[in-house]
Scaffold this active site. Structure first.
Site, PDB file in Angstrom:
ATOM      1  N   GLY A   1       0.769  -1.240   0.000  1.00 24.42           N
ATOM      2  CA  GLY A   1       0.000   0.000   0.000  1.00 24.42           C
ATOM      3  C   GLY A   1       0.793   1.278   0.000  1.00 24.42           C
TER       4      GLY A   1
ATOM      5  CD  GLU B   1      -3.858   0.401   5.506  1.00 27.62           C
ATOM      6  OE1 GLU B   1      -3.255   1.075   4.654  1.00 27.62           O
ATOM      7  OE2 GLU B   1      -3.302  -0.092   6.500  1.00 27.62           O
ATOM      8  CG  ASP B   2      -1.302  -1.940   2.589  1.00 27.19           C
ATOM      9  OD1 ASP B   2      -1.576  -3.008   3.167  1.00 27.19           O
ATOM     10  OD2 ASP B   2      -0.199  -1.384   2.702  1.00 27.19           O
ATOM     11  CG  ASN B   3      -2.468  -7.883   1.341  1.00 28.30           C
ATOM     12  OD1 ASN B   3      -3.310  -8.735   1.608  1.00 28.30           O
ATOM     13  ND2 ASN B   3      -1.473  -8.103   0.498  1.00 28.30           N
TER      14      ASN B   3
END
Length: 447
Positions: A222, A266-268
């Site tokens: 991210g 959270e990006d993944n």
């Protein structure tokens, strides 16, 4: 029976070794094809009314290394229709002075500072971004970390990749997210920083590009991601396909960015949700996210790698357990043992050939992403860091895989199922207990 078992193991080992070389060559060839030529996008000079609007979201916290240059790289994007939202959780944050200085320098850029977080989960980055996410004027969002700098043409080329051609091929899945491979820049040449640079710019980039070229599943970091808010508003991180007759229906319950505040990565998870819940796919532009690596000690590097191994363990256990068998040192042992048994090749020859070719491919990946070969003035430092990275990979994995606590931005978390996290009190080792100062009353020595 023992001879037959050894034959099977040697054959499987050689096939595994060959398969990993195929992956490495795919990553190397992708780097050559995609990153050695970066044409300018037509969107860079198009009228503002003819291009999609983009809201750039940059969460800030403190004076990150190279912060001024990192933020300035988004003020100077060659794109006619974007706004820039800089968010900080605390009005006393030192990053605000840098942000305000750049706003004065670039008055023509539509930039706003948003102060104050909204706590929606344990992830401080998500809490910091929620208000910007809700106040963004455009559907396309570019979320980019504060320790990243990008080329002026990055946004235009990324929008090209996200929107795609006017007439896509029949049956081809829609692009829901565009991301950029991280490329490390070292400003403080400490040992941890050098090892992180060697890791991100060679083996990590090679595997990252190969996995995304194969596109069998989501694999996203991210540092720099573009996606549509309207897509994110339909997913919640369950990773279950939306079960609805309406093709634009959302998942039941809370959706959007706040729903991902319960994850550390959270990006993944956002990328995985867009892939699995919507059935869409991802793409890479021909740009890199230049990740400025600061003053990282060896301990910092070890704990950083351990943190993400522990997170991945709770998200993709099988893939995580296979990781040691993809590393160069373990692969050299597999190759030497397999070839030695099957054809009598001396171990030392197999190992020497293996590492010679492995280093060549890694340095070729570096050259593709950097736009130039490894500079001669840092060659030996880089190769020493590369060697340290390869030798440390297995010990760090063994240390990390048997724990579930991670530290991030001064806080301790316990990783739960599916990558969710909960705040935890840091556990204390026996050594820390020994070093803990006792609450003795100081003795008056008269000095």
């Amino acid at each position: 029976m023992a001879a037959e078992l050894r034959l099977v193991l040697a054959s499987v080992g050689l096939l595994w070794y060959a398969g990993l070389w195929v992956i490495g060559i795919v990553g190397c060839s992708t780097a050559r094809r995609r990153y050695r030529l970066r044409p300018r996008s037509p969107l860079a000079v198009a009228p503002a009314s003819s291009v999609p609007g983009v809201s750039i979201l940059r969460p800030l916290k403190g004076l990150d290394m190279n912060l001024y240059e990192n933020l300035e790289s988004t003020f100077t994007q060659e794109y006619p229709n974007y706004e820039l939202l800089l968010s900080v959780a605390d009005e006393r944050d030192q990053a605000l002075s840098v942000a305000r200085e750049l706003m004065t320098k670039y008055p023509s850029v539509n930039c706003r500072i948003i102060i104050g977080e909204e706590v929606v989960g344990v992830n401080p980055k998500v809490n910091n971004l929620v208000r910007s996410y809700r106040e963004a004027a455009h559907d396309i969002l570019w979320v980019i970390d504060s320790n990243v700098t990008v080329h002026p043409g990055t946004l235009a080329r990324s929008v090209d990749a996200l929107v795609g051609p006017p007439s896509p091929a029949p049956g081809k899945r829609r692009i829901a997210l565009v991301h950029h491979v991280p490329f490390a820049l070292v400003t403080e040449p400490r040992i941890g920083s050098r090892i992180e640079e060697a890791f991100l710019n060679t083996n990590h980039a090679k595997m990252y590009l190969a996995i995304n070229t194969a596109a069998v599943d989501s694999c996203v970091m991210g540092k720099s991601n573009l996606y549509r808010r309207s897509d994110l508003e339909r997913v919640n991180g369950s990773l279950k396909p939306i079960q609805a007759s309406n093709p634009t229906a959302p998942q039941p319950g809370p959706c959007g960015l706040p729903a991902f505040g319960r994850f550390l990565a959270e990006d993944n998870m956002i990328a995985s949700a867009l892939w699995h819940e919507l059935g869409d796919r991802h793409d890479l532009s021909c740009d890199v996210a230049r990740n400025v690596v600061g003053n990282m000690s060896l301990s910092d590097y070890v704990w950083r790698r351990a943190r993400w191994i522990r997170v991945r363990k709770h998200m993709v256990l099988a893939a995580t357990l296979l990781e040691p068998f993809t590393e160069s040192v373990v692969l050299s042992v597999i190759c030497a043992a397999s070839l030695g048994y099957l054809s009598g090749v001396p171990y030392w020859i197999s190992v020497c050939v293996h590492f010679t070719l492995w280093i060549y491919v890694d340095l070729d990946v570096y050259a593709s992403l950097a736009g130039h070969p490894l500079p001669s003035d840092v060659r030996w430092q880089f190769m020493a860091a590369w060697t340290a990275r390869e030798l440390l990979a297995l010990p760090i994995f063994l240390f990390a895989v048997f724990g579930s606590e991670v530290s991030w931005r001064g806080r301790t978390y316990r990783v739960l199922r599916n990558g969710e996290v909960a705040r935890a009190e840091p556990s204390r080792s026996w050594l820390q207990h020994i070093r803990q100062p006792k609450n003795y009353e100081p003795l008056d020595t008269g000095l």
